[in-house]
Design an enzyme around this catalytic site. Structure first.
Site, mmCIF file in Angstrom:
data_model
loop_
_atom_site.group_PDB
_atom_site.id
_atom_site.type_symbol
_atom_site.label_atom_id
_atom_site.label_comp_id
_atom_site.label_asym_id
_atom_site.label_seq_id
_atom_site.Cartn_x
_atom_site.Cartn_y
_atom_site.Cartn_z
ATOM 1 N N HIS A 100 70.329 19.407 38.054
ATOM 2 C CA HIS A 100 70.616 20.803 37.612
ATOM 3 C C HIS A 100 70.341 21.063 36.068
ATOM 4 C CE1 HIS A 100 71.841 20.409 41.668
ATOM 5 N NE2 HIS A 100 72.604 19.589 41.310
ATOM 6 N N GLU A 137 78.845 20.850 37.603
ATOM 7 C CA GLU A 137 78.149 19.671 37.780
ATOM 8 C C GLU A 137 77.099 19.290 36.723
ATOM 9 O OE1 GLU A 137 75.910 19.476 41.494
ATOM 10 O OE2 GLU A 137 75.041 17.581 41.171
ATOM 11 N N HIS A 192 73.962 13.019 39.732
ATOM 12 C CA HIS A 192 74.523 14.467 40.351
ATOM 13 C C HIS A 192 75.960 13.914 40.631
ATOM 14 C CE1 HIS A 192 70.785 16.681 41.611
ATOM 15 N NE2 HIS A 192 70.220 15.312 41.142
ATOM 16 N N GLU A 274 74.896 10.634 43.710
ATOM 17 C CA GLU A 274 75.980 11.335 43.947
ATOM 18 C C GLU A 274 77.355 10.670 43.161
ATOM 19 O OE1 GLU A 274 75.917 14.637 44.359
ATOM 20 O OE2 GLU A 274 73.796 14.832 45.584
HETATM 21 ZN ZN LIG Z 1 73.317 17.982 42.401
#
Ligand SMILES: [Zn+2]
Length: 310
Positions: A100, A137, A192, A274
């Site tokens: 992101h 995030e 992430h 993640e």
């Molecule tokens: Zn993400």
């Protein structure tokens, strides 16, 4: 270029099996299968959707002061200008992809534009998720990426970031893949944190499935990426003490997906990580801790180093 053209002559393709990865994870994780990370009641609940596949995310409600990372800022694309120390990763290139972009939320029209991911079309990028307290995030991913860069450079690796919040949005997922490909990276890690239900805890590494279509062909990176991901999962457990996800991957810490453009379009070994679930308060307490993020970066670095040393 296909990763086969990259120069490491000493690394043989010797992927760890998922079973081996699971064994390694469970043998070394104090919390595996019953420790403090496995006490949630949400185990085996249906997967509510990993953040990487979602284009919806809550808007952060506030900002928290963020302890600065250990690395110098502004190193997107071109890598560090400073001389690298000689180390076990000398001659190797690692691309870190901070998931992101903190400014994506101000550019929803642009990031919602569809791009070609070979097997179909998908949004350019997404806003990512945040903790309930508004720690985005996209800020987490940049912080961990800076820490990871510092650790890898100390081992001699040439490190490039796909972005360093130095552009108004994105990059789009197809460009994120292209940056790793054009760098002829020996390994790429996309950083992430997830946005799942309360009670869903732990980390997982996402591996590319075998996909072929349009510009996507992962046949040459499936095995090597699985090896990379398994090593990262094992080391992440050791450094963070976090257990593998209790809601994705059957407690292996590994998941395989065919819907992520950043993986489908990669021609070099690549995984997504993640690191935890930002929407769970216990995981959020870890993700917002600078000392925990350093441990997370160390786990990623150790896994990458293990993979590259073979
Ligand atoms: Zn993400």
């Amino acid at each position: 270029m296909p990763y086969d053209d990259s120069p490491p002559p000493t690394r043989r393709a010797r992927p760890l099996s998922v079973a081996a990865a699971l064994a390694a994870v469970c043998l070394t994780a104090a919390g595996c299968g019953g420790g403090p990370e496995a006490d949630g009641a949400g185990a085996a609940s249906p997967r509510p959707g990993a953040d990487a596949a979602s284009s919806t995310a809550p808007t952060p409600t506030g900002q928290q002061p963020e302890p600065s990372g250990t690395a110098s800022p502004s190193d997107s694309g071109s890598g560090s200008a400073k001389p690298l120390p000689k180390g076990p990763l000398t001659g190797r290139t690692v691309v870190i992809d901070p998931g992101h972009n903190p400014r994506n939320r101000d550019h929803t029209r642009e990031i919602n534009e569809k791009v070609d991911i070979g097997t179909g079309r998908k949004e350019c990028d997404t806003t990512g998720t945040s903790t309930d307290d508004g720690y985005a995030e996209a800020r987490f991913t940049l912080d961990v990426s800076h820490r990871l860069r510092t650790l890898l450079e100390a081992e001699g690796a040439r490190v490039r970031l796909t972005h360093d919040a130095d552009r108004p949005f994105g990059p789009c997922i197809d460009e994120r893949a292209r940056i790793g490909n054009e760098a002829k990276a020996d390994a790429v890690v996309s950083v992430h944190a997830d946005g799942s239900a309360v009670g869903n805890r732990g980390f997982h590494v996402i591996l590319p499935a075998g996909v072929k279509g349009g510009g996507a062909d992962t046949s040459k990176i499936v095995k090597s990426s699985a090896d990379l991901g398994a090593r990262i999962a094992g080391h992440f457990v050791r450094t963070t003490g976090s257990a593998p996800s209790n809601y994705v991957g059957g407690n292996t810490g590994l998941d395989t997906r065919n819907d992520l453009g950043g993986l489908n379009l990669s021609t070099v070994p690549k995984v997504f990580v993640e690191c935890g679930n930002m929407r769970d308060p216990k995981d959020a307490a870890l993700l917002t801790s600078a000392s925990w993020r350093q441990k997370a970066a160390q786990g990623l670095a150790d896994g990458i180093t293990s993979y590259l040393k073979g």
